[in-house]
Motif scaffolding. Structure first.
Motif, PDB file in Angstrom:
ATOM      1  N   ALA A   1       0.844  -1.200   0.000  1.00 55.67           N
ATOM      2  CA  ALA A   1       0.000   0.000   0.000  1.00 55.67           C
ATOM      3  C   ALA A   1       0.877   1.247   0.000  1.00 55.67           C
ATOM      4  O   ALA A   1       1.854   1.339   0.759  1.00 55.67           O
ATOM      5  CB  ALA A   1      -0.910   0.017   1.224  1.00 55.67           C
TER       6      ALA A   1
ATOM      7  N   CYS B   1       0.475   5.779  -0.919  1.00 51.92           N
ATOM      8  CA  CYS B   1      -0.517   6.847  -0.801  1.00 51.92           C
ATOM      9  C   CYS B   1       0.014   8.074  -1.539  1.00 51.92           C
ATOM     10  O   CYS B   1       1.145   8.497  -1.309  1.00 51.92           O
ATOM     11  CB  CYS B   1      -0.693   7.130   0.691  1.00 51.92           C
ATOM     12  SG  CYS B   1      -1.921   8.350   1.060  1.00 51.92           S
TER      13      CYS B   1
ATOM     14  N   GLY C   1      -3.580  11.991  -0.959  1.00 55.41           N
ATOM     15  CA  GLY C   1      -4.264  11.138   0.011  1.00 55.41           C
ATOM     16  C   GLY C   1      -5.078  10.014  -0.585  1.00 55.41           C
ATOM     17  O   GLY C   1      -5.976   9.489   0.074  1.00 55.41           O
ATOM     18  N   VAL C   2      -4.758   9.618  -1.806  1.00 54.91           N
ATOM     19  CA  VAL C   2      -5.481   8.484  -2.414  1.00 54.91           C
ATOM     20  C   VAL C   2      -4.635   7.223  -2.236  1.00 54.91           C
ATOM     21  O   VAL C   2      -3.521   7.140  -2.758  1.00 54.91           O
ATOM     22  CB  VAL C   2      -5.751   8.725  -3.906  1.00 54.91           C
ATOM     23  CG1 VAL C   2      -6.503   7.541  -4.504  1.00 54.91           C
ATOM     24  CG2 VAL C   2      -6.532  10.010  -4.099  1.00 54.91           C
ATOM     25  N   PRO C   3      -5.159   6.226  -1.494  1.00 57.03           N
ATOM     26  CA  PRO C   3      -4.384   4.999  -1.302  1.00 57.03           C
ATOM     27  C   PRO C   3      -4.366   4.127  -2.558  1.00 57.03           C
ATOM     28  O   PRO C   3      -5.267   4.218  -3.403  1.00 57.03           O
ATOM     29  CB  PRO C   3      -5.112   4.286  -0.159  1.00 57.03           C
ATOM     30  CG  PRO C   3      -6.472   4.863  -0.122  1.00 57.03           C
ATOM     31  CD  PRO C   3      -6.423   6.219  -0.747  1.00 57.03           C
ATOM     32  N   ASN C   4      -3.341   3.312  -2.658  1.00 55.46           N
ATOM     33  CA  ASN C   4      -3.180   2.352  -3.756  1.00 55.46           C
ATOM     34  C   ASN C   4      -2.648   1.068  -3.137  1.00 55.46           C
ATOM     35  O   ASN C   4      -1.823   1.119  -2.229  1.00 55.46           O
ATOM     36  CB  ASN C   4      -2.163   2.892  -4.775  1.00 55.46           C
ATOM     37  CG  ASN C   4      -2.193   2.183  -6.107  1.00 55.46           C
ATOM     38  OD1 ASN C   4      -3.008   2.495  -6.961  1.00 55.46           O
ATOM     39  ND2 ASN C   4      -1.300   1.210  -6.301  1.00 55.46           N
ATOM     40  N   VAL C   5      -3.135  -0.083  -3.604  1.00 55.82           N
ATOM     41  CA  VAL C   5      -2.647  -1.348  -3.048  1.00 55.82           C
ATOM     42  C   VAL C   5      -2.588  -2.397  -4.152  1.00 55.82           C
ATOM     43  O   VAL C   5      -3.526  -2.535  -4.935  1.00 55.82           O
ATOM     44  CB  VAL C   5      -3.506  -1.820  -1.855  1.00 55.82           C
ATOM     45  CG1 VAL C   5      -4.969  -1.951  -2.200  1.00 55.82           C
ATOM     46  CG2 VAL C   5      -2.974  -3.124  -1.273  1.00 55.82           C
ATOM     47  N   VAL C   6      -1.447  -3.092  -4.230  1.00 53.57           N
ATOM     48  CA  VAL C   6      -1.236  -4.105  -5.271  1.00 53.57           C
ATOM     49  C   VAL C   6      -0.521  -5.324  -4.688  1.00 53.57           C
ATOM     50  O   VAL C   6       0.314  -5.191  -3.795  1.00 53.57           O
ATOM     51  CB  VAL C   6      -0.379  -3.560  -6.439  1.00 53.57           C
ATOM     52  CG1 VAL C   6      -1.152  -2.507  -7.214  1.00 53.57           C
ATOM     53  CG2 VAL C   6       0.949  -3.009  -5.956  1.00 53.57           C
TER      54      VAL C   6
ATOM     55  N   LYS D   1       1.399   3.301 -10.523  1.00 53.84           N
ATOM     56  CA  LYS D   1       0.938   4.213  -9.473  1.00 53.84           C
ATOM     57  C   LYS D   1       1.733   4.020  -8.178  1.00 53.84           C
ATOM     58  O   LYS D   1       2.060   5.000  -7.501  1.00 53.84           O
ATOM     59  CB  LYS D   1      -0.558   3.995  -9.225  1.00 53.84           C
ATOM     60  CG  LYS D   1      -1.182   4.921  -8.222  1.00 53.84           C
ATOM     61  CD  LYS D   1      -0.990   6.376  -8.545  1.00 53.84           C
ATOM     62  CE  LYS D   1      -2.033   6.883  -9.539  1.00 53.84           C
ATOM     63  NZ  LYS D   1      -1.870   8.340  -9.769  1.00 53.84           N
TER      64      LYS D   1
ATOM     65  N   ASN E   1       5.677  10.267  -1.793  1.00 52.88           N
ATOM     66  CA  ASN E   1       5.461   9.993  -0.361  1.00 52.88           C
ATOM     67  C   ASN E   1       6.127   8.657  -0.030  1.00 52.88           C
ATOM     68  O   ASN E   1       5.649   7.606  -0.456  1.00 52.88           O
ATOM     69  CB  ASN E   1       3.945   9.917  -0.117  1.00 52.88           C
ATOM     70  CG  ASN E   1       3.581   9.481   1.293  1.00 52.88           C
ATOM     71  OD1 ASN E   1       4.446   9.276   2.150  1.00 52.88           O
ATOM     72  ND2 ASN E   1       2.299   9.319   1.535  1.00 52.88           N
TER      73      ASN E   1
ATOM     74  N   ARG F   1       6.324   6.858   2.606  1.00 57.72           N
ATOM     75  CA  ARG F   1       5.726   5.960   3.598  1.00 57.72           C
ATOM     76  C   ARG F   1       4.965   4.843   2.881  1.00 57.72           C
ATOM     77  O   ARG F   1       4.157   5.104   1.989  1.00 57.72           O
ATOM     78  CB  ARG F   1       4.756   6.725   4.514  1.00 57.72           C
ATOM     79  CG  ARG F   1       5.403   7.859   5.284  1.00 57.72           C
ATOM     80  CD  ARG F   1       6.434   7.365   6.287  1.00 57.72           C
ATOM     81  NE  ARG F   1       5.871   6.485   7.285  1.00 57.72           N
ATOM     82  CZ  ARG F   1       5.487   6.867   8.501  1.00 57.72           C
ATOM     83  NH1 ARG F   1       5.617   8.135   8.866  1.00 57.72           N
ATOM     84  NH2 ARG F   1       5.000   6.010   9.369  1.00 57.72           N
ATOM     85  N   VAL F   2       5.205   3.600   3.287  1.00 55.95           N
ATOM     86  CA  VAL F   2       4.498   2.456   2.701  1.00 55.95           C
ATOM     87  C   VAL F   2       4.057   1.518   3.816  1.00 55.95           C
ATOM     88  O   VAL F   2       4.524   1.592   4.957  1.00 55.95           O
ATOM     89  CB  VAL F   2       5.380   1.665   1.691  1.00 55.95           C
ATOM     90  CG1 VAL F   2       5.928   2.579   0.600  1.00 55.95           C
ATOM     91  CG2 VAL F   2       6.503   0.917   2.394  1.00 55.95           C
ATOM     92  N   ALA F   3       3.133   0.616   3.457  1.00 57.15           N
ATOM     93  CA  ALA F   3       2.728  -0.463   4.356  1.00 57.15           C
ATOM     94  C   ALA F   3       2.566  -1.717   3.513  1.00 57.15           C
ATOM     95  O   ALA F   3       2.086  -1.648   2.377  1.00 57.15           O
ATOM     96  CB  ALA F   3       1.412  -0.120   5.047  1.00 57.15           C
TER      97      ALA F   3
END
Lengths: 132, 132
Positions: A21, A23, A27-32, A54, A62, A64-66
């Motif tokens: 994830a 961002c 402020g739009v999150p993305n997850v793959v 993306k 940004n 920061r990731v998770a």
């Protein structure tokens, strides 16, 4: 800096896909899902980008990731901060590692993630608990 | 509004866990596996919160979310905007649905996600392509 415990390292073994994830600045999150990842040491993960769009543009905006995953030995959420490498020794080692697994893959970016936090994700009252 | 295609709806069938990404106002992404989800219609997903902590506080700050999954019939990333329901008919229906599956679960929030975008996540040159 956070050092992963044996329990967390064990849970990563055999996991085929982690979910990354990111961002955007807006402020739009993305997850793959992604499969090319490994630990460089107990504080650092390598994520290899072959096809990101993306996720990559978000990490440039940004850092920061998770990531989260769930495998046969459970799973965790791991948060961190990334640096992007495209023309240094880290990138060369990433290319050699990925091509050693599958020669047709062409890494674009070596993403080095310094781990900052680890959380439980198992359903139940401890879900979301920070363990590291 | 985006309407899911048969291909996307088929790919969701049998998927046990989707990965829900949210983002705090400060731009820190969060991602967790979750199992209590279903389509309400072709434009709307229901996510039922039993144990969320950071995901929930992030959605209160920032309603943009993304989910991704990978199952036997492939997977996609679906983005959307959520509204949170805790004391209305939507919440009552969420509680009835979840307790019908597992009576010991106690939903806290019904999360209604209006779908805005769908992206390919399969590794390869089309990864990240917006399809809806």
């Amino acid at each position: 800096m956070v050092k992963l415990t044996e329990e967390v390292k064990e849970s990563l073994k055999g996991v085929k896909n982690i979910f990354l994830a990111t961002c955007s600045r807006a402020g739009v999150p993305n997850v793959v899902p992604m499969g090319a990842f490994k630990l460089l040491d107990d504080e650092t993960m390598l994520l290899s980008d072959q096809y990101m769009q993306k996720s990559l543009s978000n990490m440039k905006e940004n850092p920061r990731v998770a990531i989260a995953y769930w495998g046969e030995k459970g799973g965790f959420q791991i948060k961190g901060t990334v640096t992007l490498h495209t023309d240094d020794q880290i990138f060369k080692e990433d290319v050699a590692w990925v091509k050693g697994i599958k020669p047709t893959l062409n890494p674009k970016t070596a993403i080095v993630m310094k781990i900052t936090d680890v959380y439980m994700v198992k359903p139940g009252p401890d879900a979301g608990k920070k363990i590291l």
